[in-house]
Design a protein around this motif. Sequence first.
Motif, mmCIF file in Angstrom:
data_model
loop_
_atom_site.group_PDB
_atom_site.id
_atom_site.type_symbol
_atom_site.label_atom_id
_atom_site.label_comp_id
_atom_site.label_asym_id
_atom_site.label_seq_id
_atom_site.Cartn_x
_atom_site.Cartn_y
_atom_site.Cartn_z
ATOM 1 N N TRP A 39 0.694 -1.103 0.027
ATOM 2 C CA TRP A 39 -0.147 0.050 -0.178
ATOM 3 C C TRP A 39 0.935 1.152 -0.052
ATOM 4 O O TRP A 39 0.202 2.425 -0.126
ATOM 5 C CB TRP A 39 -0.902 -0.036 1.266
ATOM 6 C CG TRP A 39 -0.099 -0.345 2.566
ATOM 7 C CD1 TRP A 39 -0.250 -1.548 3.077
ATOM 8 C CD2 TRP A 39 0.372 0.373 3.349
ATOM 9 N NE1 TRP A 39 0.375 -1.756 4.131
ATOM 10 C CE2 TRP A 39 0.839 -0.346 4.535
ATOM 11 C CE3 TRP A 39 0.903 1.792 3.289
ATOM 12 C CZ2 TRP A 39 1.741 0.154 5.458
ATOM 13 C CZ3 TRP A 39 1.952 2.098 4.472
ATOM 14 C CH2 TRP A 39 2.050 1.313 5.415
ATOM 15 N N ASN A 40 2.058 1.424 0.091
ATOM 16 C CA ASN A 40 2.775 2.678 0.180
ATOM 17 C C ASN A 40 3.237 3.095 -0.904
ATOM 18 O O ASN A 40 3.377 4.291 -1.014
ATOM 19 C CB ASN A 40 4.231 2.017 1.126
ATOM 20 C CG ASN A 40 5.139 1.092 0.541
ATOM 21 O OD1 ASN A 40 4.733 0.329 -0.617
ATOM 22 N ND2 ASN A 40 6.391 1.031 1.113
ATOM 23 N N TYR A 41 3.316 2.316 -2.137
ATOM 24 C CA TYR A 41 3.655 3.030 -3.245
ATOM 25 C C TYR A 41 2.552 2.285 -4.506
ATOM 26 O O TYR A 41 2.978 1.839 -5.396
ATOM 27 C CB TYR A 41 4.952 2.962 -3.869
ATOM 28 C CG TYR A 41 5.964 3.729 -3.247
ATOM 29 C CD1 TYR A 41 6.285 5.077 -3.785
ATOM 30 C CD2 TYR A 41 6.416 3.382 -2.087
ATOM 31 C CE1 TYR A 41 7.306 5.882 -2.908
ATOM 32 C CE2 TYR A 41 7.355 4.149 -1.417
ATOM 33 C CZ TYR A 41 7.809 5.472 -1.727
ATOM 34 O OH TYR A 41 8.828 6.061 -1.072
ATOM 35 N N PHE A 84 0.348 3.222 -6.943
ATOM 36 C CA PHE A 84 0.326 3.206 -8.427
ATOM 37 C C PHE A 84 1.700 2.861 -8.879
ATOM 38 O O PHE A 84 1.748 2.122 -9.973
ATOM 39 C CB PHE A 84 0.118 4.782 -8.843
ATOM 40 C CG PHE A 84 -0.230 4.890 -10.300
ATOM 41 C CD1 PHE A 84 -1.363 4.719 -10.889
ATOM 42 C CD2 PHE A 84 0.709 5.228 -10.979
ATOM 43 C CE1 PHE A 84 -1.491 4.948 -12.183
ATOM 44 C CE2 PHE A 84 0.764 5.700 -12.436
ATOM 45 C CZ PHE A 84 -0.522 5.379 -13.113
ATOM 46 N N GLN A 85 2.924 3.327 -8.393
ATOM 47 C CA GLN A 85 4.108 2.945 -8.774
ATOM 48 C C GLN A 85 4.499 1.483 -8.894
ATOM 49 O O GLN A 85 5.155 1.152 -9.598
ATOM 50 C CB GLN A 85 5.086 3.716 -7.796
ATOM 51 C CG GLN A 85 6.496 4.066 -8.438
ATOM 52 C CD GLN A 85 7.356 4.306 -7.403
ATOM 53 O OE1 GLN A 85 7.748 3.585 -6.213
ATOM 54 N NE2 GLN A 85 8.189 5.293 -7.466
ATOM 55 N N ILE A 86 3.949 0.691 -7.936
ATOM 56 C CA ILE A 86 4.279 -0.779 -7.684
ATOM 57 C C ILE A 86 3.367 -1.292 -8.740
ATOM 58 O O ILE A 86 3.910 -2.105 -9.661
ATOM 59 C CB ILE A 86 3.725 -1.145 -6.622
ATOM 60 C CG1 ILE A 86 4.758 -0.857 -5.353
ATOM 61 C CG2 ILE A 86 3.611 -2.836 -6.460
ATOM 62 C CD1 ILE A 86 4.627 -1.214 -4.062
ATOM 63 N N LEU A 115 10.370 -11.410 -5.141
ATOM 64 C CA LEU A 115 9.731 -10.853 -3.868
ATOM 65 C C LEU A 115 10.386 -9.708 -3.586
ATOM 66 O O LEU A 115 11.737 -9.471 -3.872
ATOM 67 C CB LEU A 115 10.239 -12.100 -3.018
ATOM 68 C CG LEU A 115 9.602 -13.312 -3.016
ATOM 69 C CD1 LEU A 115 9.953 -14.260 -1.672
ATOM 70 C CD2 LEU A 115 7.776 -13.238 -2.930
ATOM 71 N N GLU A 116 9.751 -8.553 -3.129
ATOM 72 C CA GLU A 116 10.315 -7.465 -2.678
ATOM 73 C C GLU A 116 9.519 -7.245 -1.300
ATOM 74 O O GLU A 116 8.550 -6.823 -1.482
ATOM 75 C CB GLU A 116 9.738 -6.362 -3.857
ATOM 76 C CG GLU A 116 10.363 -6.599 -5.157
ATOM 77 C CD GLU A 116 9.820 -5.749 -6.050
ATOM 78 O OE1 GLU A 116 10.244 -5.637 -7.212
ATOM 79 O OE2 GLU A 116 8.858 -5.061 -5.766
ATOM 80 N N LEU A 117 10.409 -7.471 -0.512
ATOM 81 C CA LEU A 117 10.006 -7.388 1.009
ATOM 82 C C LEU A 117 10.589 -6.330 1.904
ATOM 83 O O LEU A 117 10.971 -5.358 1.269
ATOM 84 C CB LEU A 117 10.550 -8.883 1.529
ATOM 85 C CG LEU A 117 10.190 -10.119 0.621
ATOM 86 C CD1 LEU A 117 10.445 -11.408 1.206
ATOM 87 C CD2 LEU A 117 8.990 -10.152 0.393
ATOM 88 N N VAL A 173 8.556 3.150 3.824
ATOM 89 C CA VAL A 173 9.319 2.804 2.724
ATOM 90 C C VAL A 173 10.318 1.752 3.275
ATOM 91 O O VAL A 173 10.989 1.425 4.065
ATOM 92 C CB VAL A 173 10.024 3.914 2.197
ATOM 93 C CG1 VAL A 173 10.861 3.610 0.984
ATOM 94 C CG2 VAL A 173 9.256 5.467 2.096
ATOM 95 N N CYS A 174 10.280 0.787 2.253
ATOM 96 C CA CYS A 174 10.726 -0.509 2.383
ATOM 97 C C CYS A 174 12.306 -0.522 2.586
ATOM 98 O O CYS A 174 12.976 -1.151 3.422
ATOM 99 C CB CYS A 174 10.665 -1.573 1.038
ATOM 100 S SG CYS A 174 11.103 -1.141 -0.309
ATOM 101 N N CYS A 175 13.075 0.538 1.913
ATOM 102 C CA CYS A 175 14.584 0.457 1.870
ATOM 103 C C CYS A 175 15.079 1.709 3.045
ATOM 104 O O CYS A 175 16.077 2.024 2.626
ATOM 105 C CB CYS A 175 14.921 0.656 0.400
ATOM 106 S SG CYS A 175 14.236 1.614 -0.537
#
Length: 525
Positions: A171-173, A175-177, A268-270, A302-304
């Motif tokens: 849910w954090n990005y 449209f971009q995702i 997987l992008e975790l 943000v993940c990173c």
Amino acid sequence: MLSRTVWALCPASAIMSTGTFVVSQPLNYRGGARVNPADGSGTEKAFEPATGRVIATFTCSGEKEVNLAVEDARAAFRTWKKKSGMERCRVLLEAARIIRERKDEIAAVETINNGKSVFEARLDIDTSWQCLEYYAGLAGSLAGEHIQLPGGSFGYTRREPLGVCVGIGAWNYPFQIACWKSAPALACGNAMIFKPSPFTPVSALLLAEIYTQAGVPPGLFNVVQGGAATGQLLCQHQDVAKVSFTGSVPTGSKIMEMSAKGIKPVTLELGGKSPLIIFSDCDMPNAVKGALMANFLTQGEVCCNGTRVFVQKDILDKFTAEVVRQTQKIKIGDPLLEDTRMGPLINGPHLERVLEFVRLAREQGAKVLCGGDPYVPEDPKLKGGYYMTPCVLTDCRDDMTCVKEEIFGPVMSILSFDTEAEVLERANNTSFGLAAGVFTRVWQREWPSDHRVLLPTQDSVCGDGGCGVCVLTAGRPKEEHPGTQQHDFQMLNVDLGAFEKRLYFQLSQQGAGRQSLELPPLSHA
Ligand SMILES: NC(=O)c1ccc[n+]([C@@H]2O[C@H](COP(=O)([O-])OP(=O)(O)OC[C@H]3O[C@@H](n4cnc5c(N)ncnc54)[C@H](O)[C@@H]3O)[C@@H](O)[C@H]2O)c1
Ligand SMILES: O=CCc1c[nH]c2ccc(O)cc12
């Protein structure tokens, strides 16, 4: 929802204000149009985090709907896979152009459903159309290889799309995702069914409509709504060829398990708990700016993010004081206002979870230098929103929960260190490695090539291509860092390989070659 005609006539910021947006159209997309799902298991509500208002109620798609979406995608795949790369390129470029043209409107919708400031949402939309342009550019140049074999024979490889790919988003990005997953898939000739997070179901529909308008065949990009149950139906479907997932580590593990059962490739992008290392020879204003970016963009969701901020002891006090001073100046409030720099968190339960991390940090001995409290903006319409003040923790130790676990909120943990060897050891001591940042002037010395600062310790990488070591340059030109493995803070997704297979063909050109490659008969008459 406001009609597209209205959108086209006025700038989005002129007609969108917090507290007014509602979606009444269906939120599934199949066969080139919005549809109500054929079946479902319960309903979900989507909120406007700035106000706590419900903006959409939708049904979570069931097995029937998932089957229909897969069938439609398979049918569209049959035509799309036959298109040349140049034809796919043209369609993706047109979609990129439309996104760019409708940037303000899409950004406003993203802000309303996610809570991030519109200033940031516009940057997200820029990286979305740029991603489509990038893959459009690659589509036309995808090619196989020719291999010369002995005796005049040759072999060649063909790059083949996989088929129907599933994208599952966080849910954090939102449209971009959706763009980062669909652009490489479509460029390679695949179809995609995208399932957004149930917290942010809205903007993927804008992408679906844009793809259709740009010339993507009906059914090639479908959207199904729902949570874990719908996601499972997608992952387990026998006609789904690949799953690309962005989300948390526990869900990623489940996705991998389901995909393994179907022998499906998976990306997987975790999550992460990335280190940000500030050496005493850093350019201080730059490092402070980097630390703020690495912790407070998108409310820290943000993940990173570089949430473990290791600061060399001799600059600890000065650095910390400046970070706190600037953190206290961050303008929190209505995310649709131009000067707001921090909006609300995604929802009430998540806000509670983040505040609980701060309470626990205090209990475990961390000092709260600023923030970490619920925040109620003055504007009465924002009273029901999910705001908190950005938090800086110091006196942190490596064994504290706030240092070990992903908080996914605006909470920076500052730790101190003495030597480079020590900080590398501590920074790498995590099972949650995703990215890493370093602020130093060490590039003025020779940085040996084996002096890779940090490596991600899990296979989850950021962006389909993986960012591995991520040096946050905060605007500094790359050339100034020889010897480091450089990535911009905003990276493009470059993993085409994940969305295609390479087929190897061995051919025989001449008599001798034909003889040597002939197969024995498969059956004896
Ligand atoms: N590495 C990256 O590129 C990246 C980018 C953004 C977010 N993230 C991570 O995402 C997390 C936050 O996102 P989230 O809370 O939406 O994550 P989440 O894992 O709860 O949900 C992600 C998606 O998976 C779906 N889902 C949940 N259970 C499922 C199941 N059993 N089967 C199939 N689908 C299922 C959800 O509905 C949602 O669409 C954080 O950990 C963050 O670090 C990573
Ligand atoms: O949140 C993590 C980093 C990130 C930001 N936008 C995107 C989009 C797609 C991703 O896979 C990761 C990210």
